[in-house]
Scaffold this motif. Structure first.
Motif, PDB file in Angstrom:
ATOM      1  N   GLN A 156       0.832  -1.200   0.000  1.00  0.00           N
ATOM      2  CA  GLN A 156       0.000   0.000   0.000  1.00  0.00           C
ATOM      3  C   GLN A 156       0.871   1.256   0.000  1.00  0.00           C
ATOM      4  O   GLN A 156       0.603   2.214  -0.738  1.00  0.00           O
ATOM      5  N   LEU A 157       1.897   1.267   0.817  1.00  0.00           N
ATOM      6  CA  LEU A 157       2.797   2.427   0.862  1.00  0.00           C
ATOM      7  C   LEU A 157       3.505   2.620  -0.470  1.00  0.00           C
ATOM      8  O   LEU A 157       3.674   3.761  -0.934  1.00  0.00           O
ATOM      9  N   LYS A 158       3.893   1.555  -1.118  1.00  0.00           N
ATOM     10  CA  LYS A 158       4.539   1.657  -2.426  1.00  0.00           C
ATOM     11  C   LYS A 158       3.581   2.248  -3.443  1.00  0.00           C
ATOM     12  O   LYS A 158       3.969   3.110  -4.250  1.00  0.00           O
ATOM     13  N   GLN A 159       2.326   1.812  -3.429  1.00  0.00           N
ATOM     14  CA  GLN A 159       1.336   2.362  -4.354  1.00  0.00           C
ATOM     15  C   GLN A 159       1.131   3.855  -4.100  1.00  0.00           C
ATOM     16  O   GLN A 159       1.064   4.650  -5.042  1.00  0.00           O
ATOM     17  N   ILE A 160       1.052   4.235  -2.833  1.00  0.00           N
ATOM     18  CA  ILE A 160       0.871   5.656  -2.497  1.00  0.00           C
ATOM     19  C   ILE A 160       2.075   6.459  -2.973  1.00  0.00           C
ATOM     20  O   ILE A 160       1.929   7.557  -3.543  1.00  0.00           O
ATOM     21  N   MET A 161       3.283   5.934  -2.759  1.00  0.00           N
ATOM     22  CA  MET A 161       4.484   6.651  -3.197  1.00  0.00           C
ATOM     23  C   MET A 161       4.510   6.780  -4.710  1.00  0.00           C
ATOM     24  O   MET A 161       4.871   7.838  -5.247  1.00  0.00           O
ATOM     25  N   ASP A 162       4.102   5.733  -5.436  1.00  0.00           N
ATOM     26  CA  ASP A 162       4.052   5.811  -6.894  1.00  0.00           C
ATOM     27  C   ASP A 162       3.031   6.846  -7.347  1.00  0.00           C
ATOM     28  O   ASP A 162       3.283   7.628  -8.276  1.00  0.00           O
ATOM     29  N   GLN A 163       1.873   6.885  -6.690  1.00  0.00           N
ATOM     30  CA  GLN A 163       0.852   7.871  -7.046  1.00  0.00           C
ATOM     31  C   GLN A 163       1.358   9.293  -6.785  1.00  0.00           C
ATOM     32  O   GLN A 163       1.155  10.197  -7.604  1.00  0.00           O
ATOM     33  N   LEU A 164       2.026   9.486  -5.634  1.00  0.00           N
ATOM     34  CA  LEU A 164       2.576  10.812  -5.328  1.00  0.00           C
ATOM     35  C   LEU A 164       3.652  11.209  -6.331  1.00  0.00           C
ATOM     36  O   LEU A 164       3.724  12.364  -6.770  1.00  0.00           O
ATOM     37  N   ARG A 165       4.480  10.262  -6.704  1.00  0.00           N
ATOM     38  CA  ARG A 165       5.531  10.535  -7.688  1.00  0.00           C
ATOM     39  C   ARG A 165       4.915  10.955  -9.028  1.00  0.00           C
ATOM     40  O   ARG A 165       5.339  11.920  -9.651  1.00  0.00           O
ATOM     41  N   ASN A 166       3.877  10.251  -9.457  1.00  0.00           N
ATOM     42  CA  ASN A 166       3.198  10.600 -10.707  1.00  0.00           C
ATOM     43  C   ASN A 166       2.525  11.962 -10.610  1.00  0.00           C
ATOM     44  O   ASN A 166       2.559  12.758 -11.560  1.00  0.00           O
ATOM     45  N   LEU A 167       1.911  12.247  -9.449  1.00  0.00           N
ATOM     46  CA  LEU A 167       1.261  13.540  -9.253  1.00  0.00           C
ATOM     47  C   LEU A 167       2.275  14.677  -9.312  1.00  0.00           C
ATOM     48  O   LEU A 167       2.051  15.695  -9.970  1.00  0.00           O
ATOM     49  N   ILE A 168       3.402  14.499  -8.656  1.00  0.00           N
ATOM     50  CA  ILE A 168       4.450  15.531  -8.682  1.00  0.00           C
ATOM     51  C   ILE A 168       4.984  15.692 -10.094  1.00  0.00           C
ATOM     52  O   ILE A 168       5.241  16.809 -10.559  1.00  0.00           O
ATOM     53  N   TRP A 169       5.137  14.599 -10.808  1.00  0.00           N
ATOM     54  CA  TRP A 169       5.599  14.654 -12.198  1.00  0.00           C
ATOM     55  C   TRP A 169       4.613  15.463 -13.042  1.00  0.00           C
ATOM     56  O   TRP A 169       5.010  16.308 -13.848  1.00  0.00           O
ATOM     57  N   ASP A 170       3.301  15.205 -12.869  1.00  0.00           N
ATOM     58  CA  ASP A 170       2.282  15.947 -13.630  1.00  0.00           C
ATOM     59  C   ASP A 170       2.294  17.424 -13.272  1.00  0.00           C
ATOM     60  O   ASP A 170       2.184  18.290 -14.157  1.00  0.00           O
ATOM     61  N   ILE A 171       2.434  17.740 -11.984  1.00  0.00           N
ATOM     62  CA  ILE A 171       2.468  19.148 -11.566  1.00  0.00           C
ATOM     63  C   ILE A 171       3.677  19.846 -12.166  1.00  0.00           C
ATOM     64  O   ILE A 171       3.566  20.964 -12.690  1.00  0.00           O
ATOM     65  N   ASN A 172       4.827  19.211 -12.126  1.00  0.00           N
ATOM     66  CA  ASN A 172       6.030  19.814 -12.712  1.00  0.00           C
ATOM     67  C   ASN A 172       5.879  19.991 -14.216  1.00  0.00           C
ATOM     68  O   ASN A 172       6.335  21.000 -14.773  1.00  0.00           O
ATOM     69  N   ALA A 173       5.239  19.039 -14.877  1.00  0.00           N
ATOM     70  CA  ALA A 173       5.035  19.159 -16.319  1.00  0.00           C
ATOM     71  C   ALA A 173       4.107  20.323 -16.626  1.00  0.00           C
ATOM     72  O   ALA A 173       4.349  21.108 -17.570  1.00  0.00           O
ATOM     73  N   MET A 174       3.041  20.497 -15.828  1.00  0.00           N
ATOM     74  CA  MET A 174       2.129  21.638 -16.053  1.00  0.00           C
ATOM     75  C   MET A 174       2.825  22.965 -15.789  1.00  0.00           C
ATOM     76  O   MET A 174       2.619  23.937 -16.519  1.00  0.00           O
ATOM     77  N   LEU A 175       3.651  23.007 -14.756  1.00  0.00           N
ATOM     78  CA  LEU A 175       4.377  24.239 -14.466  1.00  0.00           C
ATOM     79  C   LEU A 175       5.359  24.574 -15.580  1.00  0.00           C
ATOM     80  O   LEU A 175       5.544  25.740 -15.949  1.00  0.00           O
ATOM     81  N   ALA A 176       5.983  23.540 -16.127  1.00  0.00           N
ATOM     82  CA  ALA A 176       6.919  23.773 -17.227  1.00  0.00           C
ATOM     83  C   ALA A 176       6.184  24.251 -18.475  1.00  0.00           C
ATOM     84  O   ALA A 176       6.695  25.097 -19.216  1.00  0.00           O
ATOM     85  N   MET A 177       4.991  23.735 -18.714  1.00  0.00           N
ATOM     86  CA  MET A 177       4.205  24.158 -19.867  1.00  0.00           C
ATOM     87  C   MET A 177       3.725  25.592 -19.702  1.00  0.00           C
ATOM     88  O   MET A 177       3.616  26.342 -20.674  1.00  0.00           O
ATOM     89  N   ARG A 178       3.422  25.990 -18.475  1.00  0.00           N
ATOM     90  CA  ARG A 178       2.929  27.345 -18.225  1.00  0.00           C
ATOM     91  C   ARG A 178       4.025  28.372 -18.474  1.00  0.00           C
ATOM     92  O   ARG A 178       3.767  29.464 -18.968  1.00  0.00           O
ATOM     93  N   ASN A 179       5.260  28.022 -18.144  1.00  0.00           N
ATOM     94  CA  ASN A 179       6.367  28.960 -18.351  1.00  0.00           C
ATOM     95  C   ASN A 179       6.739  28.925 -19.785  1.00  0.00           C
ATOM     96  O   ASN A 179       7.134  29.702 -20.488  1.00  0.00           O
TER      97      ASN A 179
END
Length: 179
Positions: A156-179
């Protein structure tokens, strides 16, 4: 307690070095371990000094940098690195000498180093052995159940960490697209 005379003070230069070499051969393993511990402490201290020097160095970010200051810091850093390599060589020698001194020793099983109270063998009966066996099997079952639960929680912790990693990746990608 008298101090040994210095070489050159009425003694030939090789006379005193022979007694030093003999004393160095008679060093026991405990004192070698102490020397090794002091060497490790020196290595840690030198490494901390190196990191301190590196932390205080200025990055070449377009600012004019004095070459003399750079040369001084570079020389100091190289000196620390040279001393660090000497300390590692010294530690290797101490390690090899300790292994050489302990090579002839018979290894003692760990069980013999742990003190325990022995019970008298005549007092044992079948009921006591059966109850101990029952207790051990129950304890084993509990350990297996705990291990299963622990594996599930880890998944369960591994799944949560993977989800958080993907979420952070998506946020960084959106921030990069905005700039």
């Amino acid at each position: 307690m008298s101090t040994p005379p210095l070489a050159g003070a009425g003694m030939p230069p090789g006379a005193f070095s022979g007694t030093q070499a003999q004393a160095a051969r008679e060093v026991n393993t405990a004192s070698l371990c102490r020397i090794g511990q002091e060497t490790v402490q020196d290595i840690v201290f030198r490494t901390m000094e190196i990191f301190q020097l590196l932390r205080n160095m200025q990055l070449p970010n377009g600012v004019t940098y004095h070459t003399t200051t750079y040369q001084d810091r570079l020389a100091k850093l190289q000196e620390h690195l040279r001393q660090l390599s000497i300390l590692f060589r010294k530690l290797r020698l101490v390690y090899d000498k300790c292994n050489e001194n302990c090579a002839g020793l018979d290894p003692v099983p760990i069980e013999q180093l742990i003190p325990y109270v022995e019970e008298d063998g005549s007092k044992h009966d079948d009921r006591g052995a059966a109850s101990q066996l029952r207790f051990a099997s129950e304890e084993r079952r509990e350990i297996i159940e705990v291990n299963k639960k622990l594996k599930q929680k880890n998944q369960q912790l591994k799944q949560i960490m993977d989800q958080l990693r993907n979420l952070i990746w998506d946020i960084n990608a959106m921030l990069a697209m905005r700039n």
